[in-house]
Each structure stands twice: as C-alpha cells, then as structure tokens.
Design a protein around this motif. Sequence first.
Motif, PDB file in Angstrom:
ATOM      1  N   LYS A   1      12.494  -6.129  -7.051  1.00  0.00           N
ATOM      2  CA  LYS A   1      11.403  -5.867  -6.847  1.00  0.00           C
ATOM      3  C   LYS A   1      11.351  -3.898  -6.950  1.00  0.00           C
ATOM      4  CE  LYS A   1       9.846  -9.435  -5.581  1.00  0.00           C
ATOM      5  NZ  LYS A   1      10.584 -10.805  -5.988  1.00  0.00           N
ATOM      6  N   GLN A   2      12.110  -3.659  -7.678  1.00  0.00           N
ATOM      7  CA  GLN A   2      12.588  -2.063  -7.176  1.00  0.00           C
ATOM      8  C   GLN A   2      11.376  -1.365  -8.638  1.00  0.00           C
ATOM      9  OE1 GLN A   2      16.492  -0.436  -7.398  1.00  0.00           O
ATOM     10  NE2 GLN A   2      17.150  -2.072  -5.309  1.00  0.00           N
TER      11      GLN A   2
ATOM     12  N   ASP B   1       0.843  -1.127  -0.049  1.00  0.00           N
ATOM     13  CA  ASP B   1       0.277  -0.245   0.043  1.00  0.00           C
ATOM     14  C   ASP B   1       0.801   1.377   0.218  1.00  0.00           C
ATOM     15  OD1 ASP B   1      -1.249   2.185   0.403  1.00  0.00           O
ATOM     16  OD2 ASP B   1      -2.539   1.718   2.521  1.00  0.00           O
ATOM     17  N   GLY B   2       0.889   1.902  -0.983  1.00  0.00           N
ATOM     18  CA  GLY B   2       2.028   3.017  -1.629  1.00  0.00           C
ATOM     19  C   GLY B   2       1.552   4.308  -0.866  1.00  0.00           C
TER      20      GLY B   2
ATOM     21  N   THR C   1      -2.077 -13.016  -0.415  1.00  0.00           N
ATOM     22  CA  THR C   1      -0.976 -12.393  -1.547  1.00  0.00           C
ATOM     23  C   THR C   1      -0.128 -12.087  -2.399  1.00  0.00           C
ATOM     24  OG1 THR C   1      -0.044 -10.942   0.687  1.00  0.00           O
ATOM     25  CG2 THR C   1      -1.836 -10.054   0.388  1.00  0.00           C
ATOM     26  N   GLY C   2       0.894 -13.267  -2.486  1.00  0.00           N
ATOM     27  CA  GLY C   2       2.063 -13.475  -3.081  1.00  0.00           C
ATOM     28  C   GLY C   2       3.139 -12.680  -2.574  1.00  0.00           C
ATOM     29  N   CYS C   3       2.967 -12.018  -1.541  1.00  0.00           N
ATOM     30  CA  CYS C   3       3.737 -10.790  -0.630  1.00  0.00           C
ATOM     31  C   CYS C   3       3.933 -11.292   1.580  1.00  0.00           C
ATOM     32  CB  CYS C   3       3.187  -9.966  -0.295  1.00  0.00           C
ATOM     33  SG  CYS C   3       4.487  -8.924   0.198  1.00  0.00           S
ATOM     34  N   PRO C   4       5.471 -12.229   1.568  1.00  0.00           N
ATOM     35  CA  PRO C   4       5.532 -11.988   2.836  1.00  0.00           C
ATOM     36  C   PRO C   4       6.483 -11.767   3.496  1.00  0.00           C
ATOM     37  CG  PRO C   4       7.700 -13.256   0.838  1.00  0.00           C
ATOM     38  CD  PRO C   4       6.528 -12.649   0.208  1.00  0.00           C
ATOM     39  N   VAL C   5       6.359 -10.894   3.469  1.00  0.00           N
ATOM     40  CA  VAL C   5       6.745  -9.179   3.339  1.00  0.00           C
ATOM     41  C   VAL C   5       4.869  -8.363   4.419  1.00  0.00           C
ATOM     42  CG1 VAL C   5       7.638  -6.878   3.581  1.00  0.00           C
ATOM     43  CG2 VAL C   5       8.149  -9.070   2.389  1.00  0.00           C
ATOM     44  N   LEU C   6       5.470  -7.635   5.583  1.00  0.00           N
ATOM     45  CA  LEU C   6       4.575  -6.889   6.106  1.00  0.00           C
ATOM     46  C   LEU C   6       5.139  -5.710   6.668  1.00  0.00           C
ATOM     47  CD1 LEU C   6       2.644  -9.075   9.115  1.00  0.00           C
ATOM     48  CD2 LEU C   6       1.536  -7.899   6.590  1.00  0.00           C
TER      49      LEU C   6
ATOM     50  N   THR D   1       7.704  -2.727  -5.459  1.00  0.00           N
ATOM     51  CA  THR D   1       6.098  -2.719  -5.552  1.00  0.00           C
ATOM     52  C   THR D   1       5.894  -3.598  -4.138  1.00  0.00           C
ATOM     53  OG1 THR D   1       7.432  -5.467  -5.104  1.00  0.00           O
ATOM     54  CG2 THR D   1       6.872  -4.477  -7.137  1.00  0.00           C
ATOM     55  N   ILE D   2       5.953  -3.202  -3.068  1.00  0.00           N
ATOM     56  CA  ILE D   2       6.606  -2.564  -1.419  1.00  0.00           C
ATOM     57  C   ILE D   2       6.616  -1.996  -1.360  1.00  0.00           C
ATOM     58  CG2 ILE D   2       6.735  -5.240  -0.600  1.00  0.00           C
ATOM     59  CD1 ILE D   2       9.359  -4.837  -0.091  1.00  0.00           C
TER      60      ILE D   2
END
Length: 613
Positions: free
Chosen positions: A492-493, A440-441, A550-555, A515-516
């Motif tokens: 990812k940049q 979420d930007g 979500t396919g994203c292992p980051v919080l 993307t994060i």
Amino acid sequence: MRILGVSAFYHDSAAALVVDGEIIAAAQEERFSRVKHDARFPASAIRYCLDASGLTLTDIDHVVFYEKPFVKFERLLETYTAMAPKGFSSFRRALPVWLREKLFQKDLLIGALKDIDEGFDAVDRLLFSDHHMSHAASAYYPSPFDRATVLTLDGVGEWATTTMGVGDGCDLTLTHDLQFPHSLGLLYSAFTYYCGFRVNSGEYKLMGLAPYGTPRFTQAILDNLVDIKPDGSFRLNMRFFDYATGMRMTNKRFATVFGAPARKAEDAISAHYMDVAASIQAVTEEIMLKLVNHVVAETGVSTLCLAGGVALNCVANGRILRESTVDDVWIQPAAGDAGGALGAALAAYHQHSGGERPALGDRPDRMAGSYLGTEYSQADIERRLTEAGAKFEVIEDDAQYLDRAAQRLSEGAAVGWFQGRMEFGPRALGGRSILADPRDGDAQTTLNLKIKFRESFRPFAPSVLAEKAGDWFQLDHASPYMLLVADVATDKQVEPTDEGASVKGLDRRRQVRSTIPAVTHVDYSARVQTVHEDTNPRYHQLLTRFEALTGCPVLVNTSFNVRGEPIVHTPEDAFRCLMGTGMDCLAIGNCWLEKDAQNPDLLVPYHTEFALD
C-alpha cells in the motif's frame, strides 16, 4: 463490593466505579467541566458513575484515592532539604499551598464527598492507594492475562517514577522501582518544554514531530543528560534540569547541549527541533526496550502489561511488540493519571477486600473497549438538538443510516460521529470521533487547519476493521485502543516522486506515501486502531459499509473537539463543534445533520475560547 476510585489535584482528574471486580463506569472530569486536563475534584464524574449504576454515595463500600499525599509531601521536603539552598524560592511558594491544601487532602476529600452526599461516612470507607500501584492495577487487572509482568512509567508518583512487578491471579506485587528525580516521563517532558510545547499535554506532539527529524543529538543526550544501564535503569544528570527545585523543566546548561535556545510556543518549528524530537524519541525507545527485556528476564513472564503516562508513547509500544522478548502486551488505554482512579478501585477490590477477578469469558479484556462514559437515549438526543436549534433527519433504519454515512465519507465529507458510550482515556475510539476518507491526500491539512485548528504537522490515526488490519498495516496484533504504531503494508506504500524526495521539513507532510495518505506519517507509520465487532458493532458496520463502497476498510479517526477543548460530551457540544468548524455532517444516535441545512446564524467559530494545548 462497590468501590469508587478517584484521581485529582494534579492533572486529568477522574472517577471510576468497580462493582464486584467489574468496571461499570469511568470518566474524566474535563468532559463535564470543559476544562482540558481539569485537575479539580471530579464531582461531576463521580455523579455520573453513581447515576450509571443506580447507586448513591452511601451505597459505596470504599472510596479510594489514587495516591498517598503524606508520602508525596515527604518527597517534597526531602528533595528541597537535600538540594538546599538551591530552589528555596520555589520551595517557599510551594510550602503554603501544601500546608493549606494538599497536606490535608483527606479532609478536603471528605468535605467534597459530603457535598455530593451528606450521609456519606468516610471514617472506615476512605482509602489511599500508592500512585504506581494504582497504575499497575489499572494495567494488570483489566488485562486478559492470568499472569503477567507489569511495568509502569510516568513522571513521578510519591517517590517512584518507574516500577516493575508481577501479577499472578488476583495477586499483584511491585518488586523494584526507580525513584525521583530520575524519571523517563520527566526527561521526555523536559524535551517537550525545550521544543516549545506544553508539559503534560504536548508530549504527543513531540512524538508526532520526531519522524520529521534525524536523531543526530542522540549521542549528545547520552553523553550529557542520561546514563542508561544495560538493564534499562538510568540516572539523569540533574545539572541540566530544574524540575526538582525550580519552576521550569530545564536550565541554560540544557540548551547548550543542543546549541540553540528553547523554542517559544507557536514559533515556527525549524529542522533543529525536529532533530531534537527524533533524538529523545530514540533514547526513550532504547530505555523502554531495555527495561522490558530486563523485567521479562527477571520475572520469567513474557506477557506484559503497561501503564503510566509514558505508556501512551505508541511508537515505543510498537517497537516493544516487534523487537522485545515479550510474547504479548496489553496497555491500559487510560494510562495516565485518569486511569489511576480505575487502578485505585481495582487495587482496593483485589488487595484490600480480597476480591476475585471476574471471569474473562469470550471478552478480549475487561475494559469493555474503554466505552465506559456517558450515553444518551435517542429521545434525549432529539430533545437536546431541537433546543439547540439544530435541523436534523431521523433515520430509523440502521442500514440506510450507515449507507448515508459511508456515502458522505466517500464524497470527502468530514463527519462527526457521536454514538454509544463515551470513551475513557485520551483517545477517541469511534464513540466521540471525527471521521474522514483516508484516501484523500488533502484530508490531513483540512482536518488540522479547518476543523481541529491545530498544528499542520500532526498526524491522524486510522481505524481499520480488525479482520483486515494485516492487509493494510504491518501489524499482527489487536490494537483496539490506538496504542500501537505500525508501518503501512508494503503493497500500500507509494514512493515519493523525484521532485517530492527533495522536499524538507514540515512540507514533507504533503507527500503521498501510500494509498491511504491521510493516515500515513512521513516515515510510513500509522497509529492503528483495530475495530472489533464485539466491542463497537455500529462503528464496525460503518467501516464494513465504507469498504463495500470504496474497497478500503479504513477511516481517518480523530477526536471530536477543537484544539484545547476536551472531547465533546453532550449532544449540544457536538452540535456546537459542527457549527463552529469546517465539519460537514453530524451523525448522532439516529439523527443525521448536514451543515448546509442549519441556520446560518448559528455558524459561530469558538476555537479561540480555549487555551492552546
């Protein structure tokens, strides 16, 4: 052998309990008192450590204070004598305090300990550790290394500001030091002061501000303020500083080096101060890299342990890992004075009592993930929330609970995450955290302004599944304590648009760079926390569920508090933070709370109650 370590009377007072070399409990007093950086005697933290172990104070073999007050007083006297008559007015103000309180700290400590347990006999049980030995012990003894070079850097202890040495088995020896007033910690704090932030709490803001600027003042710093030798040793030009004899960090000469006065707190941050921040960060990294390379060459030991407040500079730590001659590095998560309580206990156990280091086994280190603080039972959480007027759902099934949390995070909710034992040290590591979706930007701005009530430029850290960290960040080393900075993985940049490339200053934070974006700083860096299943299984499971969804292992992981407030300690603190901020949900134990379901009469903003840090 049961040993209680205590740090107090400067800032970040704390207590830590070590039993037969194992770290049983540790906590900062601020979590209990709700006063940020509380320096008072840590009576509540001591009581917690005793309660967690089922011991009384009379069961403790030794209580160890983290520094030597008489030696510190000697430094005060010698400094003022050497520089007299300069600084006489501040000396006149300081001396009565020392004579009335600090010089007789042994009596103060004995009295405070007897207030906890009248039966405590301090005659043979109270010990004092050297300040930098406390830091060094906190770094080496919990580390996974059997042999290591040890480097400590902070403002000042008794006399030392930087020390180096070697840990070998149960032995730890400090061999070299730099002494006051020549201090990397105080140099960095001088720039913290000049840029309008609070000393001893705003240094991390200076580090976060640095990527917005250009280090165009680096040479001016080297020409005027600090002389750095090839081995990393340095001397400060004290004509530009007031901290040795005055009540301020810098003087008017300091400002002339940069062509502008010191920034006033809460004023807008111009490009000038961004460039100053970038410049001192560059100088700090140069000193630390040279010091590390020198001590490794001097000792012949390429595994490194770091502690002291400067070791919290995670940008410099990342460069040490990538660019220095070390093969491996371990950093004490409570690197500042709070960790001195732990180091004092460990130093006494190994050096005074001759204790052996506990076997490491399959543990990554001896810090238990730094989850050493208080924990609440499910029944206690439910009782406390009910008494606070909270409305909650109890979800007994773990899979259902984690699915709920992952779903709400994927929908853009900010979730308070209160699970297991509280962290020891300044970082929230998934025990007392506020979590959000890093994709979420807008999350950075929302969290900063509507939940944390803090400066908009400050970056947020990512938590990532340890086994997926290399896919998302340019990092091939565990970083469980959020003390290493690495760039986001190249694939990812995202390059800013042509229009975005022209954006300057703090507005750059709104540019999408990966993307994060919520955890990507303006220079593509991130302060990474790798989450490991063996030390925090529930948080690891949440990240796993979020990735499946979500396919994203980051919080996004930020500390559970508002600006100026210590990290939440009790369920009541957590509920209050939910109701006083823009947070959406609270996950505490097996209780799930939605903000919209609460009594609107309890929606009481409280962030103005705390002094700005």
